[in-house]
Design a protein around this motif. Structure first.
Motif, PDB file in Angstrom:
ATOM      1  N   GLN A  26      62.839  11.804 -41.285  1.00 25.46           N
ATOM      2  CA  GLN A  26      62.781  11.677 -39.837  1.00 25.46           C
ATOM      3  C   GLN A  26      64.056  10.981 -39.383  1.00 25.46           C
ATOM      4  N   GLN A  27      64.662  11.493 -38.352  1.00 20.71           N
ATOM      5  CA  GLN A  27      65.881  10.900 -37.819  1.00 20.71           C
ATOM      6  C   GLN A  27      65.484   9.727 -36.936  1.00 20.71           C
ATOM      7  N   TYR A  28      65.616   8.490 -37.460  1.00 19.83           N
ATOM      8  CA  TYR A  28      65.022   7.302 -36.841  1.00 19.83           C
ATOM      9  C   TYR A  28      65.335   7.062 -35.362  1.00 19.83           C
ATOM     10  N   PRO A  29      66.539   6.990 -34.927  1.00 16.76           N
ATOM     11  CA  PRO A  29      66.675   6.646 -33.504  1.00 16.76           C
ATOM     12  C   PRO A  29      66.082   7.703 -32.579  1.00 16.76           C
ATOM     13  N   VAL A  31      63.538   9.976 -33.455  1.00 15.20           N
ATOM     14  CA  VAL A  31      62.101  10.150 -33.691  1.00 15.20           C
ATOM     15  C   VAL A  31      61.506   8.792 -34.032  1.00 15.20           C
ATOM     16  N   GLU A  32      60.536   8.353 -33.214  1.00 16.20           N
ATOM     17  CA  GLU A  32      59.886   7.065 -33.479  1.00 16.20           C
ATOM     18  C   GLU A  32      59.060   7.157 -34.765  1.00 16.20           C
ATOM     19  N   PRO A  33      59.140   6.153 -35.634  1.00 12.36           N
ATOM     20  CA  PRO A  33      58.360   6.198 -36.877  1.00 12.36           C
ATOM     21  C   PRO A  33      56.872   5.948 -36.616  1.00 12.36           C
ATOM     22  N   ASP A  34      56.028   6.547 -37.447  1.00 14.15           N
ATOM     23  CA  ASP A  34      54.593   6.295 -37.379  1.00 14.15           C
ATOM     24  C   ASP A  34      54.303   5.094 -38.269  1.00 14.15           C
ATOM     25  N   LEU A  35      54.045   3.948 -37.641  1.00 16.98           N
ATOM     26  CA  LEU A  35      53.828   2.721 -38.390  1.00 16.98           C
ATOM     27  C   LEU A  35      52.377   2.615 -38.823  1.00 16.98           C
ATOM     28  N   PRO A  36      52.115   2.005 -39.961  1.00 11.06           N
ATOM     29  CA  PRO A  36      50.739   1.746 -40.367  1.00 11.06           C
ATOM     30  C   PRO A  36      50.075   0.799 -39.370  1.00 11.06           C
ATOM     31  N   TYR A 114      49.756 -13.718 -32.913  1.00  8.24           N
ATOM     32  CA  TYR A 114      49.372 -12.348 -33.271  1.00  8.24           C
ATOM     33  C   TYR A 114      50.582 -11.606 -33.828  1.00  8.24           C
ATOM     34  N   TRP A 115      50.308 -10.605 -34.681  1.00  6.51           N
ATOM     35  CA  TRP A 115      51.344  -9.685 -35.134  1.00  6.51           C
ATOM     36  C   TRP A 115      51.493  -8.595 -34.085  1.00  6.51           C
ATOM     37  N   THR A 116      52.718  -8.184 -33.833  1.00  9.65           N
ATOM     38  CA  THR A 116      52.964  -7.015 -32.999  1.00  9.65           C
ATOM     39  C   THR A 116      53.642  -5.963 -33.860  1.00  9.65           C
ATOM     40  N   PRO A 117      53.506  -4.701 -33.510  1.00 10.05           N
ATOM     41  CA  PRO A 117      54.177  -3.657 -34.305  1.00 10.05           C
ATOM     42  C   PRO A 117      55.652  -3.486 -33.957  1.00 10.05           C
TER      43      PRO A 117
END
Length: 168
Positions: A26-29, A31-36, A114-117
Motif C-alpha cells: 500500500q502506498q502509505y501517504p 492510502v491510509e493504513p488499516d490499523l488493528p 487513553y490510547w489513540t490510533p
C-alpha cells in the motif's frame, strides 16, 4: 530419518512460491493504513478525570510524564470545614522519551489517559514532542469507543452490581 537436503528443498520451494506472487504494497501517504483495533498511537488526556494522584508519573519507567498541581479549598455548604482538592496545573508527556509501554494508562485508576490510533504526529524539532495538557486533550477526539461487550461472555462487574441492586 529424512532425505539429505530435504529442508533446503522445502525452503527454496517456499521462496520460489513467494517470488511468483504479486506483492500487496500500500502506498502509505496516498492510502491510509488499516490499523488493528488496539494499535498504540499517541496518549490522550481527559483532564476532568485527572485527580493529580501522580500514579502515572510514578509508574512510568522513562520518567517522561511531568505533573504540577496546587491545592484549592472547596467550601461545602453544611460542612464543618472547607475541603481541599488538587487542581492540575501542568500535565506534560515528552514523546521523545516515551517508549509507548502503556503502563501509565493501566496505572490510572480514574480513566484519565487513553490510547489513540493517531500515529502521524512527527515534528521537525524534538522540543515540539513535549505535549502539554491542552494538546493531549485535543487527542481525545480521536479515541475510539470501547469495544462492544460480548453477549456470550461474562458480564462486567458494573453490570453485575447493577443487577444485584435491582433485585434487592
Amino acid at each position: 530419518m529424512g532425505v539429505p537436503g530435504e529442508g533446503l528443498a522445502k525452503g527454496l520451494a517456499v521462496t520460489l512460491k513467494t517470488m511468483t506472487r504479486r506483492s500487496h504494497t500500500q502506498q502509505y501517504p496516498d492510502v491510509e493504513p488499516d490499523l488493528p483495533p488496539r494499535s498504540r498511537g499517541v496518549i490522550a488526556l481527559l483532564e476532568e478525570n485527572c485527580t493529580v494522584c501522580m500514579l502515572c508519573a510514578r509508574e512510568c519507567p522513562d520518567w517522561c510524564i511531568y505533573i504540577d498541581s496546587h491545592k484549592e479549598e472547596v467550601v461545602v455548604p453544611g460542612a464543618a470545614r472547607a475541603r481541599q482538592r488538587n487542581v492540575l496545573d501542568r500535565f506534560d508527556i515528552d514523546f521523545s522519551l516515551c517508549m509507548y509501554c502503556g503502563i501509565c494508562i493501566e496505572a490510572c485508576p480514574f480513566d484519565a489517559l487513553y490510547w489513540t490510533p493517531e500515529f502521524e504526529y512527527a515534528e521537525y524539532d524534538i522540543r515540539d514532542l513535549l505535549h502539554d495538557k491542552e494538546r493531549l486533550g485535543e487527542w481525545m477526539a480521536t479515541v475510539p469507543p470501547p469495544p462492544v461487550h460480548d453477549p456470550n461472555g461474562e458480564p462486567s462487574k458494573e453490570e453485575s452490581a447493577a443487577a444485584k441492586k435491582g433485585r434487592t
